[in-house]
Design a protein around this motif. Structure first.
Motif, PDB file in Angstrom:
ATOM      1  N   ARG A 104      25.999  43.388  43.935  1.00 25.87           N
ATOM      2  CA  ARG A 104      26.908  44.218  43.052  1.00 25.87           C
ATOM      3  C   ARG A 104      27.069  45.509  44.212  1.00 25.87           C
ATOM      4  O   ARG A 104      26.018  46.179  44.413  1.00 25.87           O
ATOM      5  N   ASP A 105      28.165  45.493  44.834  1.00 33.49           N
ATOM      6  CA  ASP A 105      28.433  46.680  45.589  1.00 33.49           C
ATOM      7  C   ASP A 105      29.135  47.648  45.088  1.00 33.49           C
ATOM      8  O   ASP A 105      30.252  47.427  44.483  1.00 33.49           O
ATOM      9  N   TYR A 135      37.404  42.440  51.170  1.00 34.33           N
ATOM     10  CA  TYR A 135      37.628  41.664  52.333  1.00 34.33           C
ATOM     11  C   TYR A 135      36.275  40.882  52.831  1.00 34.33           C
ATOM     12  O   TYR A 135      36.294  40.110  53.411  1.00 34.33           O
ATOM     13  N   LEU A 136      35.189  41.868  52.923  1.00 32.18           N
ATOM     14  CA  LEU A 136      33.862  41.274  53.046  1.00 32.18           C
ATOM     15  C   LEU A 136      33.837  40.033  52.213  1.00 32.18           C
ATOM     16  O   LEU A 136      33.132  39.155  52.830  1.00 32.18           O
ATOM     17  N   LYS A 137      33.802  40.304  50.972  1.00 32.95           N
ATOM     18  CA  LYS A 137      33.704  39.340  50.067  1.00 32.95           C
ATOM     19  C   LYS A 137      34.369  38.030  50.510  1.00 32.95           C
ATOM     20  O   LYS A 137      33.877  36.935  50.331  1.00 32.95           O
ATOM     21  N   LYS A 138      35.811  38.344  50.696  1.00 35.75           N
ATOM     22  CA  LYS A 138      36.617  37.132  50.946  1.00 35.75           C
ATOM     23  C   LYS A 138      36.038  36.264  52.207  1.00 35.75           C
ATOM     24  O   LYS A 138      36.041  35.022  52.322  1.00 35.75           O
ATOM     25  N   ARG A 170      26.472  36.494  47.665  1.00 39.59           N
ATOM     26  CA  ARG A 170      27.694  36.479  46.860  1.00 39.59           C
ATOM     27  C   ARG A 170      27.985  38.041  46.513  1.00 39.59           C
ATOM     28  O   ARG A 170      27.032  38.487  46.090  1.00 39.59           O
ATOM     29  N   LEU A 171      29.266  38.309  46.488  1.00 39.33           N
ATOM     30  CA  LEU A 171      29.510  39.762  46.129  1.00 39.33           C
ATOM     31  C   LEU A 171      30.214  40.105  45.040  1.00 39.33           C
ATOM     32  O   LEU A 171      31.235  39.406  44.505  1.00 39.33           O
ATOM     33  N   SER A 217      39.387  44.387  42.979  1.00 40.64           N
ATOM     34  CA  SER A 217      37.963  44.905  42.255  1.00 40.64           C
ATOM     35  C   SER A 217      37.639  43.974  41.235  1.00 40.64           C
ATOM     36  O   SER A 217      38.390  43.891  40.283  1.00 40.64           O
ATOM     37  N   ASP A 218      36.444  43.520  41.448  1.00 41.29           N
ATOM     38  CA  ASP A 218      35.624  42.797  40.306  1.00 41.29           C
ATOM     39  C   ASP A 218      35.446  43.392  39.119  1.00 41.29           C
ATOM     40  O   ASP A 218      35.284  42.977  37.847  1.00 41.29           O
TER      41      ASP A 218
END
Ligand SMILES: [Zn+2]
Length: 417
Positions: A124-125, A137-140, A151-152, A201-202
Motif C-alpha cells: 500500500r503506497d 503508472y508504476l502500478k499500471k 501488487r500496488l 487513486s485506489d
C-alpha cells in the motif's frame, strides 16, 4: 476422435504444467504455524494446503523442495513510498524540488523490483510526494508485466490543508512544487477527492495534522467537516480514506470523520487508541521511519542516549498495545531503504509485540484491513502469493531477511536452493 484425444491431452498437460507442489519444513498460513504441511498451487491459485495424506491432487509435475524453510503468505507492506528514497541519501526537500517525475519513476521501478525480491508481494503506497500520479503508472506497468513489482494500492498525491505542507522556507513570491495537493473548504475537498479517484487513486490519504512551520510541533490541519466530506465522497465511490495523524486532536478528528487507518500516531494516548478501537480504525505505527530519522539526526542506536522522540514513541506504542487497537504492518519504507521492510518487524517485536502477532499483522490482518479478499493467507482458493524464508521467523524474526522463494500470482520470481 483423434482431434478430441489431442485436445484432452493438451488440456491435461496445461493443467499439469501449471501445478506445483511446495514442500517446506513448516507453513505459516497467515494465522498459525504448521509442520508437515504441503501446499499445491494451480495456476495462480492455492489448490491445497494441509497434511500430505489429505491432499486430493495426486499427480503434480513440479515439486519444489523448500528445505529448512518456512512457507508463508507474501508480505503485505502497509505503508511505503516507492517514489522516495532514504533521506540520508537525498533530503526529502531535495527529492521533491530537484528530482523530476521521470527520475523518480525510474527509481520507483528499481525499488518495486527490490521489494518484490524481498518478499513483498503487495504494497500500500501512501503518496507520491510531489511526483503527481507516478504511483498510478508504476502500478499500471507492474500489472501489465512491463516491470516486476508487488501488487500496488496507490494514493496518488496526498491531500493536505492549504499552507500546511512542504517544502517550506521560501518567501511568499516563490512557487515551489509541493509534496501533496492542497485543499481548503468543503467544495474543494469534494472536488479533489473526486478528481483523484478519477485519476486512479485506489484510496485517499489525508493529513489530519502537520507542523505548520519547520521545527514546530504538529497541529491539526483540516476541520472536522472537511475531513467528513472527504470520507463521504471517497466512500460514495467505493474507496476509503487513511490519515496521517500524530497528535491526539488530529487522530480524534480523523477517527470521528470515518477514516480507516491512522498512520504514525506518534503522540497518540491511551484515549486516542481506545477511540480508534471503538471505531474499528486500524493503527499503522511506522516505527522504522521514526528510528531512521533519529539515526539520520546523529543517534547511534545502542550507543548514544536514546532521543526523546524514541522514548515517547515507545511509551505511546505500549498504550496502543494496551488498548487492543488493530496494529497493521507498515514501516514508511522509502524513508529507509526499499527491500529492508523487515526493519519494521524487528522493531514491532522490540517495542512489545510477539513474532506471531507481527507476522499476522504483515499478512492476514493487513489483507483484511486493506479489503484484499483472497490475499494474506495460505488457504485453498486464495491467490498464490507465497514466499519462503530460511529458518523459522517465529523463533527468530531475522529469518525474514533470507527470502529464498517468491511467488506472486502463481509466477516464480525467486527460487534459490
Ligand atoms: Zn509515509
Amino acid at each position: 476422435m483423434k482431434k478430441l484425444y489431442f485436445l484432452f491431452f493438451l488440456l491435461l498437460s496445461t493443467v499439469m504444467q501449471s501445478q506445483s507442489l511446495l514442500v517446506p519444513d513448516r507453513v505459516f498460513d497467515g494465522e498459525a504455524l504448521f509442520t508437515n504441511w504441503i501446499v499445491v498451487v494451480d495456476g495462480n491459485v492455492i489448490a491445497y494446503a494441509g497434511p500430505p495424506d489429505k491432499c486430493p491432487v495426486k499427480i503434480i509435475k513440479d515439486t519444489i523442495l523448500l528445505k529448512g524453510m518456512t512457507l508463508m503468505p507474501g508480505i503485505i507492506e502497509g505503508h511505503s513510498h516507492l517514489l522516495l528514497h532514504p533521506y540520508n541519501e537525498t533530503s526529502w526537500n531535495d527529492q521533491v524540488l530537484k528530482e523530476s517525475s521521470a527520475e523518480r519513476a525510474i527509481r520507483g521501478a528499481v525499488y518495486a523490483k527490490k521489494s518484490l525480491l524481498a518478499g513483498i508481494t503487495t504494497m500500500r503506497d501512501l503518496g507520491a510526494e510531489g511526483a503527481g500520479y507516478t504511483d498510478v503508472y508504476l502500478k499500471k506497468t507492474i500489472d501489465e508485466g512491463i516491470i516486476p513489482g508487488p501488487r500496488l494500492l496507490v494514493a496518488g498525491p496526498a491531500i493536505v490543508a492549504t499552507g500546511a505542507y512542504g517544502p517550506k522556507g521560501f518567501h511568499e513570491g516563490v512557487t515551489v512544487p509541493l509534496g501533496a495537493e492542497t485543499v481548503s473548504g468543503i467544495d474543494e475537498a469534494i472536488r479533489t477527492v473526486r478528481r483523484q479517484i478519477g485519476n486512479g487513486s485506489d484510496f485517499i490519504k489525508v493529513y489530519a495534522d502537520y507542523r505548520w512551520k519547520t521545527g514546530e510541533p504538529a497541529q491539526p490541519t483540516f476541520l472536522l467537516n472537511e475531513l467528513e466530506v472527504m470520507v463521504a465522497t471517497a466512500e460514495t465511490a467505493g474507496r476509503y480514506v487513511v490519515a496521517h495523524a500524530s497528535t491526539p486532536e488530529g487522530i480524534r478528528r480523523a477517527v470521528l470523520a470515518g477514516v480507516e487507518t491512522i498512520e504514525h500516531g506518534d503522540f497518540g494516548t491511551l484515549k486516542s487508541f481506545n477511540l480508534m478501537k471503538e471505531n474499528n480504525v486500524a493503527f499503522c505505527p511506522t516505527l522504522a521511519a521514526g528510528e531512521s530519522v533519529a539515526q539520520y539526526g546523529g543517534w547511534i542506536k545502542g550507543k548514544g542516549p536514546v532521543p526523546n522522540r524514541i522514548i515517547q514513541k515507545k511509551a505511546s506504542f505500549k498504550e496502543a498495545l494496551q488498548s487492543g487497537v488493530e496494529i497493521i504492518f507498515g514501516g514508511d519504507v522509502g524513508v529507509f531503504s526499499h527491500g529492508e521492510n523487515y526493519r519494521e518487524m524487528e522493531l514491532m517485536i522490540e517495542y512489545g509485540m510477539t513474532p506471531l502477532a507481527v507476522l499476522k499483522s504483515a499478512t492476514s490482518i493487513n489483507a483484511r484491513v486493506f479489503h484484499l479478499d483472497g490475499l494474506g493467507q495460505i488457504k485453498k482458493g486464495f491467490l498464490a502469493d507465497v514466499i519462503a524464508v530460511q529458518g523459522n521467523p517465529i523463533d527468530d524474526i531475522s529469518a525474514i531477511k533470507s527470502v529464498k522463494f517468491v511467488m506472486k500470482d502463481g509466477e516464480i520470481y525467486v527460487r534459490e536452493p
